[in-house]
Scaffold this active site. Structure first.
Site, PDB file in Angstrom:
ATOM      1  N   HIS A 306       0.850  -1.193   0.000  1.00  0.00           N
ATOM      2  CA  HIS A 306       0.000   0.000   0.000  1.00  0.00           C
ATOM      3  C   HIS A 306       0.877   1.231   0.000  1.00  0.00           C
ATOM      4  CE1 HIS A 306      -3.158   2.821   1.087  1.00  0.00           C
ATOM      5  NE2 HIS A 306      -3.991   1.897   0.675  1.00  0.00           N
ATOM      6  N   ASP A 363      -7.923  -5.460   0.005  1.00  0.00           N
ATOM      7  CA  ASP A 363      -8.404  -6.350  -1.058  1.00  0.00           C
ATOM      8  C   ASP A 363      -7.999  -7.806  -0.868  1.00  0.00           C
ATOM      9  OD1 ASP A 363      -9.618  -4.287  -2.558  1.00  0.00           O
ATOM     10  OD2 ASP A 363      -7.658  -3.660  -3.290  1.00  0.00           O
TER      11      ASP A 363
HETATM   12  N1  CMC Z   1       4.042  -7.805  -4.733  1.00  0.00           N
HETATM   13  C1  CMC Z   1       5.382  -7.782  -4.953  1.00  0.00           C
HETATM   14  N2  CMC Z   1       6.126  -6.670  -4.843  1.00  0.00           N
HETATM   15  C2  CMC Z   1       5.515  -5.538  -4.486  1.00  0.00           C
HETATM   16  C3  CMC Z   1       4.135  -5.488  -4.235  1.00  0.00           C
HETATM   17  C4  CMC Z   1       3.394  -6.683  -4.371  1.00  0.00           C
HETATM   18  N3  CMC Z   1       2.084  -6.691  -4.142  1.00  0.00           N
HETATM   19  N4  CMC Z   1       3.778  -4.223  -3.911  1.00  0.00           N
HETATM   20  C5  CMC Z   1       4.904  -3.499  -3.960  1.00  0.00           C
HETATM   21  N5  CMC Z   1       5.959  -4.298  -4.288  1.00  0.00           N
HETATM   22  C6  CMC Z   1       7.373  -3.884  -4.367  1.00  0.00           C
HETATM   23  C7  CMC Z   1       7.660  -3.112  -5.635  1.00  0.00           C
HETATM   24  O1  CMC Z   1       8.086  -3.953  -6.674  1.00  0.00           O
HETATM   25  C8  CMC Z   1       8.750  -2.175  -5.178  1.00  0.00           C
HETATM   26  O2  CMC Z   1       9.938  -2.908  -5.095  1.00  0.00           O
HETATM   27  P1  CMC Z   1      11.352  -2.172  -5.404  1.00  0.00           P
HETATM   28  O3  CMC Z   1      11.540  -1.178  -4.306  1.00  0.00           O
HETATM   29  O4  CMC Z   1      12.357  -3.278  -5.383  1.00  0.00           O
HETATM   30  O5  CMC Z   1      11.211  -1.534  -6.749  1.00  0.00           O
HETATM   31  C9  CMC Z   1       8.340  -1.833  -3.741  1.00  0.00           C
HETATM   32  O6  CMC Z   1       7.591  -2.970  -3.296  1.00  0.00           O
HETATM   33  C10 CMC Z   1       7.499  -0.579  -3.612  1.00  0.00           C
HETATM   34  O7  CMC Z   1       6.371  -0.730  -4.472  1.00  0.00           O
HETATM   35  P2  CMC Z   1       5.754   0.445  -5.322  1.00  0.00           P
HETATM   36  O8  CMC Z   1       4.966  -0.136  -6.445  1.00  0.00           O
HETATM   37  O9  CMC Z   1       6.827   1.428  -5.662  1.00  0.00           O
HETATM   38  O10 CMC Z   1       4.822   1.096  -4.227  1.00  0.00           O
HETATM   39  P3  CMC Z   1       3.610   2.050  -4.499  1.00  0.00           P
HETATM   40  O11 CMC Z   1       3.335   2.761  -3.242  1.00  0.00           O
HETATM   41  O12 CMC Z   1       3.839   2.880  -5.706  1.00  0.00           O
HETATM   42  O13 CMC Z   1       2.409   1.046  -4.874  1.00  0.00           O
HETATM   43  C11 CMC Z   1       0.655  -0.515  -4.684  1.00  0.00           C
HETATM   44  C12 CMC Z   1       1.453   0.606  -3.985  1.00  0.00           C
HETATM   45  C13 CMC Z   1      -0.603  -0.789  -3.849  1.00  0.00           C
HETATM   46  C14 CMC Z   1       0.221  -0.049  -6.069  1.00  0.00           C
HETATM   47  C15 CMC Z   1       1.547  -1.784  -4.774  1.00  0.00           C
HETATM   48  O14 CMC Z   1       1.889  -2.219  -3.479  1.00  0.00           O
HETATM   49  C16 CMC Z   1       0.856  -2.908  -5.557  1.00  0.00           C
HETATM   50  O15 CMC Z   1       0.926  -2.936  -6.778  1.00  0.00           O
HETATM   51  N6  CMC Z   1       0.151  -3.850  -4.852  1.00  0.00           N
HETATM   52  C17 CMC Z   1      -0.588  -4.879  -5.536  1.00  0.00           C
HETATM   53  C18 CMC Z   1      -1.920  -4.328  -6.014  1.00  0.00           C
HETATM   54  C19 CMC Z   1      -2.871  -4.100  -4.878  1.00  0.00           C
HETATM   55  O16 CMC Z   1      -3.058  -4.941  -4.012  1.00  0.00           O
HETATM   56  N7  CMC Z   1      -3.549  -2.936  -4.912  1.00  0.00           N
HETATM   57  C20 CMC Z   1      -4.554  -2.589  -3.910  1.00  0.00           C
HETATM   58  C21 CMC Z   1      -4.115  -1.438  -3.059  1.00  0.00           C
HETATM   59  S1  CMC Z   1      -5.103  -1.228  -1.581  1.00  0.00           S
HETATM   60  C22 CMC Z   1      -6.682  -0.824  -2.076  1.00  0.00           C
HETATM   61  C23 CMC Z   1      -6.806   0.312  -3.019  1.00  0.00           C
HETATM   62  O17 CMC Z   1      -6.142   1.315  -2.953  1.00  0.00           O
HETATM   63  O18 CMC Z   1      -7.673   0.185  -3.886  1.00  0.00           O
END
Ligand code: CMC
Length: 428
Positions: A306, A363
């Protein structure tokens, strides 16, 4: 003397005001930055940008705290109902008994949609994703209700808010019925908000449909937990689109599209599809978690991570517990719940997830409940939208009352070609 921040650019120092929130959160006010310095800020994904001062929802992502209008989510989940929470978010305080019954009655009386909506849904392909149909249908409300579109007219705003809240369950259920080729079910206003939605989704004109109180309570809880989450992607979309002073239906339709994406609300559908794939392909939880860590592999662990929570998402904790309770009461054994628990256990001990502070989010477990009560996976995100509706409405309303109101318009740093002469086609 109010706190300020000092910014030095070259030989000049600028003083920038600081806002201090109720919970001691601090933001540097850069409203006049460009006018005074010629500089803008660069913040892709807006991770450090506060777009507004808001009194609706408080999140402390480090501590795993979520409150609506100051009230902890845990307390609301235990003691409140979705419509009471909707009132709390939109009006700003808990309703007295009379206020709640007037509000509930008004929502109850606005559930019907224009009969021509049948033709509208009929024109959409059967395999349309319900989120596409829902956003189109909410946008189309502005064509059916041109009498309540003026965001500056308080009475019109109130009517359109009640219409949006009341009609969205009907629209979402119609989108579903259309996709499976069943007749649309008119709302039955003797039922409560959630019961009515379940009736329109799962009932049919040929048989009696009895609302199961266990399912009704579980969905009501899920709606409460999804009701607002401050300036996330879809809410920011509602605010940004709303800042053009378009009507509320247009702004919320944009929010529904933003929510649909797999990184946002669409993750709930992705989670259940991930769990089903693990079950059906015989991949072990460990293998899948390893795959999710591989940078060039597109399969992230959906339902994990998140932008704001770097600790347990408090909603996920409540939903996980509800998941066990509901499945137990319904006598459902879910292989997918077992897989989810296994994935969570592995990920929470894995260095990759620990270092990045990735925890289950809202989720991760919600889809297991939706699945257990017979909801098709492509409707999961529509249920998220149903829950988020009061939040979008509250944020849209707050935007319009904001004394700092301005059309939203970020800037950019241009990195393209410098001044270039046009080359005639024969010379290229
Ligand atoms: N599985 C594997 N790696 C992950 C995941 C995951 N679910 N989430 C983040 N990472 C890694 C990502 O690859 C990155 O690694 P590195 O630093 O080596 O590049 C690091 O963690 C930080 O991730 P980010 O994508 O830069 O973080 P963000 O704040 O931009 O994204 C997020 C947040 C929710 C989009 C992301 O965690 C994600 O894609 N999660 C899976 C999708 C998901 O469950 N979304 C629902 C969010 S909660 C409800 C809502 O808002 O609707």
């Amino acid at each position: 003397m109010a706190e300020t921040a000092k910014l030095t650019l070259g030989d000049k120092t600028y003083e920038l005001p600081i806002h201090v929130g109720t919970e001691n959160e601090r933001s540097i006010d850069i409203t006049n930055l460009r006018a005074e310095t010629g500089y803008i800020t660069h913040d892709p994904g807006y991770g450090n940008t506060g777009s507004c001062l808001s009194a609706i929802t408080f999140i402390d992502g480090e501590k795993g705290i979520l409150r609506y209008r100051g009230i902890p989510i845990e307390e609301l989940a235990e003691k409140s109902t979705f419509l009471e929470v909707a009132y709390l978010l939109i009006v700003g305080n808990l309703p007295k008994a009379g206020e709640l019954s007037t509000f509930t009655e008004s929502i109850r009386r606005h559930t019907m949609i224009h009969e021509d909506f049948k033709a509208f849904f009929g024109a959409l392909p059967k395999d349309a994703h319900p989120m596409a149909s829902c956003s189109a249908a909410v946008g189309a409300l502005s064509t059916f209700y041109p009498d309540s579109l003026d965001p500056r007219d308080q009475r019109q705003v109130e009517i359109s808010i009640h219409r949006t809240l009341a009609k969205f369950p009907t629209l979402a259920a119609y989108a579903y019925k259309h996709s499976i080729g069943q007749p649309f079910m008119y709302p039955k206003n003797s039922l409560d908000y959630v019961g009515n939605f379940l009736y329109m989704m799962f009932g049919n004109p040929c048989e009696e449909y009895e609302v199961d109180p266990v399912i009704e309570k579980a969905i009501d809880l899920l709606l409460i937990l999804h009701a607002d989450h401050e300036q996330n992607c879809s809410t920011s979309s509602v605010r940004l689109v709303g800042s053009s002073k378009v009507n509320i239906f247009g702004a919320i339709s944009a929010g529904i599209n933003a929510l649909w994406g797999p990184l946002h609300g669409g993750a709930n559908q992705q989670v259940i599809e991930m769990l089903a794939a693990i079950r059906d392909e015989g991949v072990t939880g460990r293998e899948f978690v390893e795959r999710a860590k591989t940078r060039n592999d597109t399969s992230r662990l959906m339902g994990f991570g998140h932008r704001v929570y770097k600790n347990f998402d408090p909603r996920a904790k409540i939903i996980k517990k509800a998941c066990f309770d509901v499945l137990d009461k319904l006598g459902v054994h879910s292989k997918m719940l077992e897989i989810a628990v296994e994935l969570e256990e592995i990920a929470l001990k894995d260095d990759y997830f620990v270092e990045r502070k990735l925890y289950p989010n809202v989720d991760f477990y919600s889809g297991v409940i939706y699945n257990a009560i017979g909801t098709p996976s492509n409707m999961f995100t529509a249920l998220f939208a149903l829950g988020r509706m009061p939040g979008w409405i509250a944020q849209w309303s707050e935007l319009h009352r904001d004394t700092e109101f301005k059309i939203g318009r970020p800037r950019q740093t241009y990195i393209g070609e410098p001044l270039t002469a046009y080359t005639p086609i024969a010379e290229r």
